[in-house]
Scaffold this motif. Structure first.
Motif, mmCIF file in Angstrom:
data_model
loop_
_atom_site.group_PDB
_atom_site.id
_atom_site.type_symbol
_atom_site.label_atom_id
_atom_site.label_comp_id
_atom_site.label_asym_id
_atom_site.label_seq_id
_atom_site.Cartn_x
_atom_site.Cartn_y
_atom_site.Cartn_z
ATOM 1 N N HIS A 117 -2.877 3.689 3.416
ATOM 2 C CA HIS A 117 -3.300 3.251 4.934
ATOM 3 C C HIS A 117 -4.032 4.670 5.160
ATOM 4 C CE1 HIS A 117 -2.593 -1.106 3.486
ATOM 5 N NE2 HIS A 117 -3.114 -1.555 4.372
ATOM 6 N N ILE A 163 -7.403 -4.620 -2.119
ATOM 7 C CA ILE A 163 -5.275 -4.655 -2.207
ATOM 8 C C ILE A 163 -5.403 -6.400 -2.334
ATOM 9 C CG2 ILE A 163 -3.294 -4.097 -1.595
ATOM 10 C CD1 ILE A 163 -3.915 -1.722 -0.802
ATOM 11 N N SER A 183 1.292 5.860 2.216
ATOM 12 C CA SER A 183 0.620 4.889 2.156
ATOM 13 C C SER A 183 -0.595 4.860 2.177
ATOM 14 C CB SER A 183 0.563 3.515 2.867
ATOM 15 O OG SER A 183 -0.664 3.525 4.164
ATOM 16 N N GLY A 229 0.724 -1.324 0.377
ATOM 17 C CA GLY A 229 -0.192 -0.023 0.288
ATOM 18 C C GLY A 229 0.712 1.032 0.003
ATOM 19 N N GLU A 289 -7.851 -2.750 2.680
ATOM 20 C CA GLU A 289 -7.731 -3.698 2.539
ATOM 21 C C GLU A 289 -7.564 -4.864 1.780
ATOM 22 O OE1 GLU A 289 -7.211 -3.971 6.811
ATOM 23 O OE2 GLU A 289 -5.841 -2.213 6.621
#
Length: 769
Positions: free
Chosen positions: A343, A358, A341, A317, A355
């Motif tokens: 996140h 990904i 990232s 990420g 998530e």
């Protein structure tokens, strides 16, 4: 073995993929086979396992090592009991954990893996050894209860492949590109094997190229003791090693020369040493390289200029690259974004969705993942956004060779803005449509509405009674647009003018067309109009809307008529001009020859108009000319043509005459009418006119007839004027003295001068000759 072995494996075994080339390169190894009937009991199995040079292990479904063969000492330097009862993952290279776990999971789930999995294991000395493994699922066998994994040490092959990476890449291009020519030469330098591309490249048939001498493939200038071909020939020895590249001039069968990049490698065909030559045109290669550069530039440009925030992220990420739209959305610099990232950029509540997307992409559960999420942007309120993630494969960015994802984040706040902009645009269009100075009508197929603007309603004299929804069914039906309904919509009097074009428009052959048509006003009068029709289709090719623009051509038609009349009529008197008279006279003479009817030319000249001009001015003279032109027109027959010939001269064309006397009657009526005088701004003026009559003779040309009538008129002038005079017959010499007195020795004027000379030399002066 060198790249020669690779290419020989291609030519002999018909292997196309580089993976197959690598497999065939394993000289001295047997085919990797996983025993299918293993038993943990019995001397046969133990002898097979313990005597194998391959590492054989028994692994539980969670990765716990249950058993390893003695060859673990040879392969990895560990004792056979090492790591028994513990998971194997710490022995694996971190970059290979995901692939190894996937392979083990798929084997446990019962997938039959056709190809082995390659990964690195840590040797006891701390180095990494490349292994190729295949597993057999024996978890359901109570005597085994695990996955039997057979590992072969391929470290040497990997190192060799790394050393030959450049050659292998070139071989891959050769295999994939159909334009590359591959030929194999024996010890004598003769062609023994070749592909179809070699035949095409060199222009030889199969029988012609087989056995061809090495030197025959090169251009003459490449030969000789010091030429590149000689240097290459010296390299074609069994003791020469490695792949060599030469740029040489080669020759086709028709003698044409071309520059080629020639790659040479050594190999064995059976027990014989051979040379493998790969020939590639430099120009196609350069074109491909240039195309790749341009393609990447375009991708880069598209990435940078995209209005949607776009991130290139790694498997974890981490942001690798970002475009300007992403920097604007998150209100961060490039360095700041690259240190974060996804996140860090996503609201907590949206993280599970990001998530999951990904993870699904990395496990190839999906090709593209789309979802809505909230993002953080420079400390502001969370921004609603629409995400789209896809595998990128390292096309853009410096981290090529690793799995990357492209992440597009669309700010949904813009969607609301676009909706408002669209509404504003529709309102502006409606305003422009309604206020347009030309008539317009629009058929909306999606909304099933028909709109007519005020200009078209006013043009047709219709009351503002709303839009023509009565025509919706005919115009918005599933088939062709009803032509009569369309004619009714635009007020056309008929459908013949546009029927064909409307059909082609509906069939998609044309996008628009124009035509002239008479529209019918509500009062019943016709209005000339220019109509432009266009049909706009949606993305699927279905009709979206049809629009017609209707322009009133009444004023333009009037101007065109005025211009046409000005070209053939005299501006002062409104009579035909000299050009039109000459044209009509020629036509009348032709008709007379066919039907035998009489034709006469009356040449009229006002008496003493010059004195009027001198006394009262030319403006009064013009009034006299206009008044008497009307008087002459009233005096002649209805079918006669009166024209102003120039200045104060008029001519009359009389057709269908019974004889000369009928022409005399017309001439006398002209003399009488003019003698009544002219009432003008200065009062009543006495006027007179002299007329010369020439009855057109057989085979007489128009110019001759005009000349004779002019000479007759001149004789009348000399006799005192205010009369008519009959010209001598065609061919008579009686008027020779008058002719000379009238025209003298003026150049271009003669007895046999044609019509064009006469009309040019008579001139257009407003005064008497």
């Amino acid at each position: 073995m060198s790249i020669v072995g690779i290419l020989l494996g291609l030519l002999i075994g018909a292997a196309v993929a580089l993976s197959v080339v690598q497999l065939l390169a394993r000289s001295g190894h047997r085919e990797l086979v996983v025993p299918q009937e293993l038993s943990l009991e019995g001397s046969r199995f133990r002898a097979l396992v313990e005597g194998s040079s391959d590492l054989i292990a028994l692994v539980a479904g969670d990765g716990t090592l249950l058993y390893s063969s003695p060859s673990i000492t040879t392969v990895l330097g560990y004792p056979p009991s090492y790591n028994i009862g513990q998971e194997i993952w710490h022995l694996l290279h971190p970059d290979d954990l995901s692939d190894a776990w996937t392979a083990l999971t798929r084997t446990v789930e019962g997938h039959d893996e056709q190809e082995g999995t390659e990964f690195r294991l840590r040797h006891a000395d701390g180095t990494w050894r490349w292994m190729e493994a295949r597993g057999t699922n024996r978890t359901s066998d109570p005597a085994v209860r695990g996955v039997v994994v057979v590992c072969r040490d391929i470290t040497e092959r990997k190192l060799f492949e790394h050393r030959l990476e450049e050659g292998a890449a070139r071989a891959s291009q050769i295999l994939d590109a159909t334009s590359d020519a591959i030929v194999v030469l024996n010890e004598s330098g003769q062609v023994v094997l070749f592909n179809k591309a070699a035949q095409t490249t060199f222009g030889y048939g199969a029988d012609e190229i087989r056995g061809k001498a090495f030197a025959d493939l090169f251009a003459p200038r490449a030969l000789g003791s010091g030429g590149p071909a000689a240097k290459l020939e010296a390299a074609l020895r069994p003791d020469a090693s490695g792949a060599e590249i030469h740029v040489v001039q080669m020759r086709r069968g028709n003698g044409e020369e071309f520059t080629a990049e020639l790659t040479r490698s050594m190999g064995q065909l059976g027990k014989r040493w051979v040379n493998v030559l790969v020939v590639r045109d430099v120009s196609p290669r350069m074109a491909i390289q240039q195309a790749l550069v341009e393609a990447e530039q375009k991708l880069r440009q598209a990435f940078e200029s995209s209005p949607i925030a776009t991130l290139i992220i790694g498997e974890d990420g981490q942001v690798n690259e970002s475009n300007q739209a992403a920097k604007d959305l998150f209100d961060l610099s490039e360095d700041q974004l690259d240190s974060m990232s996804v996140h860090d950029l996503t609201e907590r509540d949206s993280l599970p969705e990001v998530e999951r997307a990904i993870r699904d992409l990395l496990l190839k559960k999906t090709e593209i993942s789309r979802f809505d999420a909230f993002v953080r942007a420079g400390g502001r309120e969370p921004i609603p956004s629409r995400w789209q993630l896809a595998r990128l494969g390292g096309v853009i960015g410096a981290r090529r060779g690793k799995r990357q994802l492209v992440c597009q984040i669309e700010d949904l706040r813009r969607e609301a803005s676009r909706t408002r902009a669209l509404a504003d645009a529709e309102r502006r269009f409606e305003s422009a449509f309604e206020a347009a100075p030309v008539g317009m009508t629009l058929v909306d197929f999606a909304e099933r509405r028909v709109f007519v603007n005020a200009a078209l309603k006013g043009l047709l004299g219709e009351a503002d009674s709303g839009d023509r929804d009565d025509l919706v069914e005919a115009l918005c039906g599933p088939t062709q647009i009803d032509r009569r309904a369309f004619a009714s919509l635009i007020g056309a009097a008929s459908v013949e003018t546009f029927e064909s074009d409307l059909g082609r428009l509906c069939d998609g052959q044309i996008a628009e067309f124009k035509f002239e048509e008479a529209l019918v006003h509500s009062s019943g009068r016709e209005i000339p109009a220019m109509i432009g029709v266009s049909l706009v289709r949606d993305d699927s090719g279905e009709p979206y809307y049809l629009i017609a623009q209707v322009e009133d051509m009444t004023e333009q038609k009037r101007r065109e008529s005025d211009l046409a009349k000005a070209a053939t009529h005299d501006a002062l008197t409104g009579l035909a001009n000299r050009a039109l008279f000459v044209e009509r006279l020629g036509q009348a003479i032709a008709r007379s020859a066919r039907h035998g009817s009489g034709v006469a030319v009356l040449f009229c000249d006002l008496d003493n108009l010059k004195s009027v001009n001198d006394r009262f001015g030319h403006s009064v003279g013009d009034e006299v000319l206009a008044t008497l032109a009307f008087s002459i027109s009233q005096a002649v027959r209805t079918e006669d043509l009166v024209a102003r010939f120039g200045g104060d001269e008029f001519v009359v064309l009389c057709e269908d005459l019974a004889g000369e006397s009928e022409a005399c009657v017309v001439a006398q009526r002209i003399v009488t009418a003019v003698a009544r005088g002219a009432d003008v701004s200065v009062g009543h003026l006495d006027t007179a006119i002299t007329v010369g009559i020439a009855v057109v003779g057989e085979h007489e040309r128009p110019g001759q007839a005009i000349r004779r009538s002019d000479m007759a008129m001149y004789r009348g002038k000399r006799a005192g004027g205010n009369r008519y005079e009959i010209a001598q017959a065609h061919g008579s010499l009686a008027d020779q003295s008058i002719d000379e007195a009238r025209f003298g020795s003026h150049p271009g004027i003669g007895r046999n001068v044609d019509l064009g000379d006469v009309t040019r030399d008579l001139g257009t002066s407003s005064e008497n000759p």
